[in-house]
Write an enzyme that holds these catalytic residues in place. Structure first.
Site, PDB file in Angstrom:
ATOM      1  N   LEU A  99      -5.917  -1.875  -1.017  1.00 37.94           N
ATOM      2  CA  LEU A  99      -5.776  -1.885   0.428  1.00 37.94           C
ATOM      3  C   LEU A  99      -6.266  -3.229   0.983  1.00 37.94           C
ATOM      4  O   LEU A  99      -7.431  -3.346   1.395  1.00 37.94           O
ATOM      5  CB  LEU A  99      -6.604  -0.720   0.994  1.00 37.94           C
ATOM      6  CG  LEU A  99      -6.145  -0.036   2.269  1.00 37.94           C
ATOM      7  CD1 LEU A  99      -7.054   1.137   2.595  1.00 37.94           C
ATOM      8  CD2 LEU A  99      -6.013  -0.953   3.434  1.00 37.94           C
ATOM      9  N   GLU A 157      -4.268  -6.572   2.872  1.00 42.57           N
ATOM     10  CA  GLU A 157      -3.012  -7.222   3.225  1.00 42.57           C
ATOM     11  C   GLU A 157      -3.006  -8.705   2.868  1.00 42.57           C
ATOM     12  O   GLU A 157      -1.979  -9.255   2.444  1.00 42.57           O
ATOM     13  CB  GLU A 157      -2.716  -7.029   4.714  1.00 42.57           C
ATOM     14  CG  GLU A 157      -2.416  -5.572   5.104  1.00 42.57           C
ATOM     15  CD  GLU A 157      -3.653  -4.681   5.172  1.00 42.57           C
ATOM     16  OE1 GLU A 157      -4.783  -5.216   5.154  1.00 42.57           O
ATOM     17  OE2 GLU A 157      -3.490  -3.443   5.235  1.00 42.57           O
ATOM     18  N   GLU A 166       0.841  -1.187   0.000  1.00 42.84           N
ATOM     19  CA  GLU A 166       0.000   0.000   0.000  1.00 42.84           C
ATOM     20  C   GLU A 166       0.882   1.245   0.000  1.00 42.84           C
ATOM     21  O   GLU A 166       1.715   1.410   0.895  1.00 42.84           O
ATOM     22  CB  GLU A 166      -0.909  -0.018   1.241  1.00 42.84           C
ATOM     23  CG  GLU A 166      -1.886  -1.185   1.217  1.00 42.84           C
ATOM     24  CD  GLU A 166      -2.339  -1.633   2.599  1.00 42.84           C
ATOM     25  OE1 GLU A 166      -2.091  -0.915   3.584  1.00 42.84           O
ATOM     26  OE2 GLU A 166      -2.940  -2.721   2.692  1.00 42.84           O
ATOM     27  N   GLN A 198       2.076  -1.974   5.847  1.00 43.03           N
ATOM     28  CA  GLN A 198       2.293  -0.569   6.173  1.00 43.03           C
ATOM     29  C   GLN A 198       2.711  -0.366   7.634  1.00 43.03           C
ATOM     30  O   GLN A 198       3.521   0.521   7.931  1.00 43.03           O
ATOM     31  CB  GLN A 198       1.062   0.248   5.833  1.00 43.03           C
ATOM     32  CG  GLN A 198       1.362   1.712   5.645  1.00 43.03           C
ATOM     33  CD  GLN A 198       0.272   2.428   4.873  1.00 43.03           C
ATOM     34  OE1 GLN A 198      -0.742   2.816   5.450  1.00 43.03           O
ATOM     35  NE2 GLN A 198       0.454   2.614   3.589  1.00 43.03           N
ATOM     36  N   HIS A 200      -0.329   1.138  16.049  1.00 48.53           N
ATOM     37  CA  HIS A 200       0.837   1.541  15.263  1.00 48.53           C
ATOM     38  C   HIS A 200       2.134   1.168  15.989  1.00 48.53           C
ATOM     39  O   HIS A 200       3.191   1.714  15.656  1.00 48.53           O
ATOM     40  CB  HIS A 200       0.823   3.049  15.000  1.00 48.53           C
ATOM     41  CG  HIS A 200      -0.231   3.501  14.037  1.00 48.53           C
ATOM     42  ND1 HIS A 200      -1.551   3.632  14.385  1.00 48.53           N
ATOM     43  CD2 HIS A 200      -0.169   3.813  12.726  1.00 48.53           C
ATOM     44  CE1 HIS A 200      -2.252   4.044  13.331  1.00 48.53           C
ATOM     45  NE2 HIS A 200      -1.436   4.165  12.316  1.00 48.53           N
ATOM     46  N   PRO A 212      -4.040  -9.200   8.996  1.00 54.14           N
ATOM     47  CA  PRO A 212      -4.889  -9.875   8.014  1.00 54.14           C
ATOM     48  C   PRO A 212      -4.102 -10.833   7.113  1.00 54.14           C
ATOM     49  O   PRO A 212      -4.699 -11.697   6.475  1.00 54.14           O
ATOM     50  CB  PRO A 212      -5.464  -8.713   7.180  1.00 54.14           C
ATOM     51  CG  PRO A 212      -5.365  -7.518   8.055  1.00 54.14           C
ATOM     52  CD  PRO A 212      -4.137  -7.733   8.886  1.00 54.14           C
TER      53      PRO A 212
HETATM   54  C1  LIG Z   1      -5.754  -2.898   7.884  1.00 59.05           C
HETATM   55  C2  LIG Z   1      -5.076  -1.592   7.661  1.00 59.05           C
HETATM   56  N1  LIG Z   1      -4.173  -1.476   6.697  1.00 59.05           N
HETATM   57  C3  LIG Z   1      -3.525  -0.319   6.499  1.00 59.05           C
HETATM   58  C4  LIG Z   1      -3.788   0.772   7.265  1.00 59.05           C
HETATM   59  C5  LIG Z   1      -3.023   2.085   7.059  1.00 59.05           C
HETATM   60  N2  LIG Z   1      -3.897   3.108   6.496  1.00 59.05           N
HETATM   61  C6  LIG Z   1      -4.472   4.044   7.257  1.00 59.05           C
HETATM   62  S1  LIG Z   1      -5.543   4.992   6.409  1.00 59.05           S
HETATM   63  C7  LIG Z   1      -5.253   4.163   4.974  1.00 59.05           C
HETATM   64  C8  LIG Z   1      -5.998   4.545   3.732  1.00 59.05           C
HETATM   65  C9  LIG Z   1      -7.463   4.374   3.898  1.00 59.05           C
HETATM   66  O1  LIG Z   1      -8.152   4.791   2.748  1.00 59.05           O
HETATM   67  P1  LIG Z   1      -9.727   4.875   2.706  1.00 59.05           P
HETATM   68  O2  LIG Z   1     -10.312   3.577   3.158  1.00 59.05           O
HETATM   69  O3  LIG Z   1     -10.107   5.332   1.363  1.00 59.05           O
HETATM   70  O4  LIG Z   1     -10.125   5.922   3.795  1.00 59.05           O
HETATM   71  P2  LIG Z   1      -9.706   7.466   3.851  1.00 59.05           P
HETATM   72  O5  LIG Z   1      -8.456   7.518   4.667  1.00 59.05           O
HETATM   73  O6  LIG Z   1      -9.535   7.952   2.461  1.00 59.05           O
HETATM   74  O7  LIG Z   1     -10.843   8.129   4.553  1.00 59.05           O
HETATM   75  C10 LIG Z   1      -4.308   3.168   5.185  1.00 59.05           C
HETATM   76  C11 LIG Z   1      -3.790   2.269   4.132  1.00 59.05           C
HETATM   77  C12 LIG Z   1      -4.755   0.614   8.274  1.00 59.05           C
HETATM   78  N3  LIG Z   1      -5.085   1.625   9.095  1.00 59.05           N
HETATM   79  N4  LIG Z   1      -5.384  -0.558   8.444  1.00 59.05           N
END
Ligand SMILES: Cc1ncc(C[n+]2csc(CCOP(=O)(O)OP(=O)(O)O)c2C)c(N)n1
Ligand SMILES: Cc1ncc(C[n+]2csc(CCOP(=O)(O)OP(=O)(O)O)c2C)c(N)n1
Ligand SMILES: [Mg+2]
Ligand SMILES: [Mg+2]
Lengths: 363, 320, 320, 363
Positions: free
Chosen positions: C56, C58, C27, C80, C127, C87
């Site tokens: 997105l 895993e 990601e 990330q 985190h 997952p």
């Molecule tokens: C399972 C998981 N993978 C990766 C992340 C890291 N991460 C945080 S926000 C994000 C992007 C999320 O995008 P979206 O679902 O479109 O929501 P937005 O932030 O645009 O509101 C990622 C990859 C996470 N929080 N949880």
């Protein structure tokens, strides 16, 4: 970016549902369920969220809160949907809706404490029927499905709304939660904030679906696509979904289409991947001003009312940050004290040992 | 006299009767009564809302259980087999073990996850895993593993009544071969209390699940006087019973069928290395599965701890 | 001089240059270069087919990596953050660690999974996890954890070149604070070789990742002569180096920030309890995180092993 | 069972695609790509699979193989799709397609060894481009997506077919794999054997989708629904999907609708949950006889040819079980020898210790 190679075009998407006009073809509309007072209350909610968000960014820059997930421009999605709910209904926020509890009377200090890494940011979800902020993407979708299913089993009239992003729809957890909700006739509204970005990943790299609402058919639920900058469109779609949910007709997927008008979070540098001009353009039609224009055209919003909404929100934030900053440093014992109702003896012993050591160190 | 799986079934009936907030959910638990028939009869007795055939999605099962717990239920989730529980680890680690903490201790998440586990059932791959270490290592999660029918009922009852999430691993190898008296009606075996399965003075063999019988078989044939300690509950661990036994015998062998590296047997050895160092008259020897995938069943006997392997370990410890 | 994360970036550039079958996926690894910029520049240099921004998901990342490996690629998957890797555990346990075995050893699955891990980064929950035990316990999987920039590059190169799947956990706390000389060009630190980070004679402190610096800080202040052993690779474990050091000092403290119960520190203690029992002049003391969710950051310092906690353990071991 | 509460009906499903007629409204059709020899080769494949399955059930009853997942009635799905492939294409079976390698020349003994828990059941997927049998539901969907994506990256013309059941569509792994395949333009055919049961769980408890093919739109790929008992319909749908895949147009979801006409596996007792009369009825229109009727109506299949197909298949099975039973007991060292290319030293030492112990025991 790889070009889309779809051959059989998917069914043409209906235009985004809108209520608020723009003077160019779309006349202002009206929605069921909101009288003048309701319309103004909705405005105050949007202003409260906007103020929270803008102040938080400032507090972050001042070092008064940590990393913060900005939600500027999504106030319509959050407020529009919450106003379509009753007090008995549950709300499942992601980090992007961290402050949604404000609309249920939660103190700003609580949410600011969350972003300050302080245990006062913990809350009891039952108090206001606001679940904890969900950090791992999409993993709260099954929670919301389970809770809603549970409400149905109990014969209660409540339903639940679950918020997630466009990126979240790629996760298995979204899929499993949506499917459970459908199969269990769970009174659930799945509310996707499609801001077209997941951090640096654009929607086109996330899915080849013509619209995220297209996913609904795969679960046998209705999929609705609304303009996420139009608070009344969001309100109305949610209201209808809630009606279905309460009638025992199961979940609805709402795709609220918007555009991310701010960095993903304070740590993010979107200049690496976003066309800033596009962002500027999107910001010009942001939801609060659009709604204010609507209210003014309808003669409902006066300068005084608008000013009062802002002033009240600012005062709440001022009070909130002061309260958050006045919180005493948390007791390190809290490291141990809330994980188990009935902690293992080993853990109890380790707690005692650590606290002894910390007090010896005079820390 | 009941078999172990009948005792589980009895336990589920008893707890569902006792507490209307208990509900059972999982793949094929309803109309079929579970692939091992552990949930047989529940749907007829308590209805399809309290014994729910779910879609085929383990993360969805555990994830919705979190929501059901928030709505006031006590979900008992069945994972159809050990290795098919892995999709639920994300929900377990991120939420089941953390949600109470996340609410400042305000909300309870009395979720039970139960599953058949362990090897030697002559099945295709991924029907034989011993995943307890993944569960035990996860904060906020308790883990119990019975080795007798009575404990299967009693530990399950304790798990269901516990305010914290508990994973119960049921040794499927002995589902139908372990038979014993099982108390009628309510029967609770508290978590965190080990059981001396056999008294001895020279060396302690620590085991759980189907390995208790292996330890006992070895003890039977050993020259030394062997004490067999059945842990029953891995977290909370009955450190008192462990230290008392090893304090008496001065020697310890730990038997577990899971892969050795960072398995739960290491935790037992580590507790002894920290808290029983003066008592130990020899090395703490682990007899475990190996750091390889659970093998095809024509050679699984070589992989699994056997009485012979336990005896070799006993010899080593006694001769030290 | 490079920082640890720059060394990772250097390692990725070097290995992708060297072997066209290496591809990076995850990601935000492409156009953004990763949220920690570990993959910065790769997309520009090697194109979007070799440095892929994935959806997105895993489990999807690791699952498609299995297929890519079958097609002859050497995928390097970024998770990330530590807690967002959960997952992928299902794919890891059921397939990544088993597929080679399942083909009778015929096919290789040279998959690397790398992720930032560990605490003290002042971030919201999830985190800060230290999930190494889940990975180490999984058969078929190797695990490396660097503590210096040079090792970050060298261990990553070893992982990418290894015919077996390797998980590399990068201590994010010191991504930008650990600085050091990093060999230019190809640089491989073989898996399975520990590093004596500091020589000493009285007691061995075993550590890895960000805990090496904590151990060193304690060693600096200790009354005793402390040897610090940086494991670098958890599986394969450098048992020789471990036993040699403890054979010399006779005492051991194990430091790890992961929750204690069934964590990797237990494995180290168990190896010592089995193979160094005659050398041990005192208990093997673990200084670890606790069996609770990683706490909110205003109190995380109390949770994490500190020089003070290591010193207390050293006192205990020396006074024994 | 809970009544379906769908309100907005999903779009009417097109009738199942069929090629083979039934004399009542559906006339026999023809398909592109199969000449007379091809039609007969397809028949032999179906008979081979049918014979494998029936013999396996007998062998199981005789204690000569372990638990076995019966696939009686799905020969059309398996053979129809494989015959639409080239040798370069990959096949990803679940346990339900355990014997699909037969269609690529794999020896029956290999597959029988798999069901006998013997390491001779291991194979090198590259030899025949048949991936290992996948036991955990849906987890091979991402593998197939990744492999197909890899083929595209390499510029090869191969594609992949992945087989899974209706139940599998509820798993997150299906969702993530399908989405990856679409986003990466992977040349993949997702072939769902919708036999309407997942062990004891009926389709209605698995999903509220009107059809599983409805899920395709959510991934922006075409969804096709065919009669899974009509081998030519499956062939044709696969052929078209493969054409799209090779043209760089990405994946297709094919839903092959059938009904489970046998127990889930030998250990299963469907009388607890299935209406046996329905099963009997379904068995009356099973795919092998249907195709034989078609071939006879077209004058292609004679009694001799049919008999020869059966006799050859039976001979292959007789030889296969004999070979499987003649395999020497496997070397216990195999417990250790294939997990790692370069095993950790500890494991090597443990191997030596165990082998020493086993030889001492004289085992
Ligand atoms: C399972 C998981 N993978 C990766 C992340 C890291 N991460 C945080 S926000 C994000 C992007 C999320 O995008 P979206 O679902 O479109 O929501 P937005 O932030 O645009 O509101 C990622 C990859 C996470 N929080 N949880
Ligand atoms: C992840 C996982 N969960 C549970 C199982 C146990 N199991 C084996 S087959 C099966 C039902 C599968 O149904 P479906 O996908 O419709 O395929 P079918 O068996 O009908 O061909 C289940 C639940 C499994 N193999 N893998
Ligand atoms: Mg987004
Ligand atoms: Mg099925």
């Amino acid at each position: 970016m790889r070009a889309s190679m779809r051959v059989e075009p998917s069914p043409a998407m209906p235009e985004l549902r809108r209520v608020i006009g723009d003077g160019e073809g779309h006349p202002d509309g009206e929605v069921t369920g909101l009288d003048d007072a309701g319309l103004l209350a909705l405005h105050r909610s949007m202003v409260l969220l906007r103020t929270y968000d803008e102040r938080s960014l400032t507090y972050h820059r001042q070092g008064r809160i940590g990393t913060y997930a900005i939600f500027w421009g999504t106030e319509a999605i959050q407020a529009g949907s919450v106003h379509a709910l009753d007090e008995v209904d549950w709300v499942f926020p992601s980090y992007r809706e961290s402050a949604i509890g404000l609309l249920r009377g939660m103190a700003p200090a609580t949410i600011l404490a969350w972003w300050r890494g302080h245990p006062a940011g913990w809350w009891d979800p039952r108090e206001r029927r606001v679940a904890s902020i969900c950090v791992p993407i999409a993993t709260h979708v099954p929670h919301a499905a389970g809770l809603a299913w549970g409400l149905r089993l109990r014969g209660e009239r409540g339903c639940a709304v679950c918020y997630f992003g466009d990126g979240a729809t790629s996760e298995g957890a979204f899929h499993e939660g949506a499917n459970f909700a459908a199969v269990m006739d769970a009174p659930l509204v799945l509310l996707c904030n499609n801001n077209q970005w997941a951090i640096s990943t654009p929607l086109a790299a996330q899915t080849r679906a013509a619209a995220l609402a297209d996913k609904a058919a795969g679960y046998g639920m209705p999929g609705v696509r609304v303009d996420g900058g139009d608070v009344l469109a969001v309100y109305d779609a949610t209201r209808q979904a809630v009606e279905r949910a309460r009638a025992g007709e199961g979940p609805t997927l709402i795709e609220a289409v918007t555009y991310r008008m701010a960095p993903h979070a304070t740590a993010d540098d979107p200049s690496l991947y976003i066309d800033e001009a596009r962002v500027e353009e999107e910001r010009r039609s942001e939801c609060v001003a659009r709604y204010e224009g609507y209210l003014r055209r309808r003669g409902l919003l006066t300068d005084e009312l608008a000013e009062a909404a802002r002033a009240d929100a600012l005062a709440a934030m001022r009070e909130g940050i002061a309260a958050a900053e006045a919180l005493p440093a948390p007791d390190p014992a809290l490291v141990f004290d809330t994980a188990y109702a009935d902690p293992p003896a080993q853990l109890v012993a380790e707690r005692a040992e650590l606290l002894r050591l910390l007090s010896e160190d005079g820390r | 006299m009941k078999t172990l799986v009948e005792a589980v079934n009895d336990g589920l009936h008893t707890e569902m009767e006792r507490d209307p907030s208990v509900m059972v959910m999982g793949e094929d638990v309803g109309i079929l009564g579970g692939v091992f028939r552990a949930t047989a009869g529940l749907r007829e007795r308590f209805g399809s809302d309290r014994c729910v055939d779910t879609p085929l999605a383990e993360a969805g099962i555990l994830g919705t259980a979190v929501g059901l717990a928030m709505a006031g239920f006590r979900p008992v989730c069945e994972m159809q087999y050990d290795a098919f529980s892995y999709p639920c680890l994300d929900q377990l680690i991120c939420h089941v073990g953390r949600y109470r903490w996340r609410t400042g201790g305000a909300m309870e998440f009395p979720i039970t996850v139960r599953m058949p586990y362990g090897g030697r059932v002559r099945a295709p791959e991924l029907h034989d895993d011993s995943p307890e270490a993944y569960y035990v290592h996860t904060p906020g999660i308790k883990v119990a593993i019975p080795s007798t029918p009575a404990d299967a009922k009693g530990l399950l009852a304790a798990a269901i009544r516990d305010a914290d999430p508990v994973v119960v691993l049921e040794p499927k190898l002995i589902y139908r071969t372990a038979r014993g008296e099982v108390p009628e009606g309510e029967h609770v075996v508290p978590l965190g209390s080990a059981r001396v399965a056999r008294q001895g003075t020279d060396v302690t063999v620590v085991a759980y699940g189907a390995m208790v019988a292996v330890a006992e078989a070895a003890a039977e044939r050993a020259d030394a006087s062997v004490e067999v300690l059945d842990l029953r509950s891995l977290k909370p661990l009955d450190e008192g019973a462990l230290l008392e036994s090893v304090g008496k015998t001065g020697r310890a062998v730990v038997v577990a069928e899971a892969p050795r590296v960072a398995g739960f047997a290491a935790e037992v050895a580590a507790v002894l290395a920290e808290k029983a160092i003066l008592d130990l008259r020899g090395p703490v020897v682990r007899v475990t599965g190996y750091d390889v995938p659970y093998p095809y069943w024509t050679i699984e006997d070589a992989y699994l701890p056997s009485p012979e392997r336990v005896l070799a370990a006993l010899d080593k410890v006694m001769a030290f």
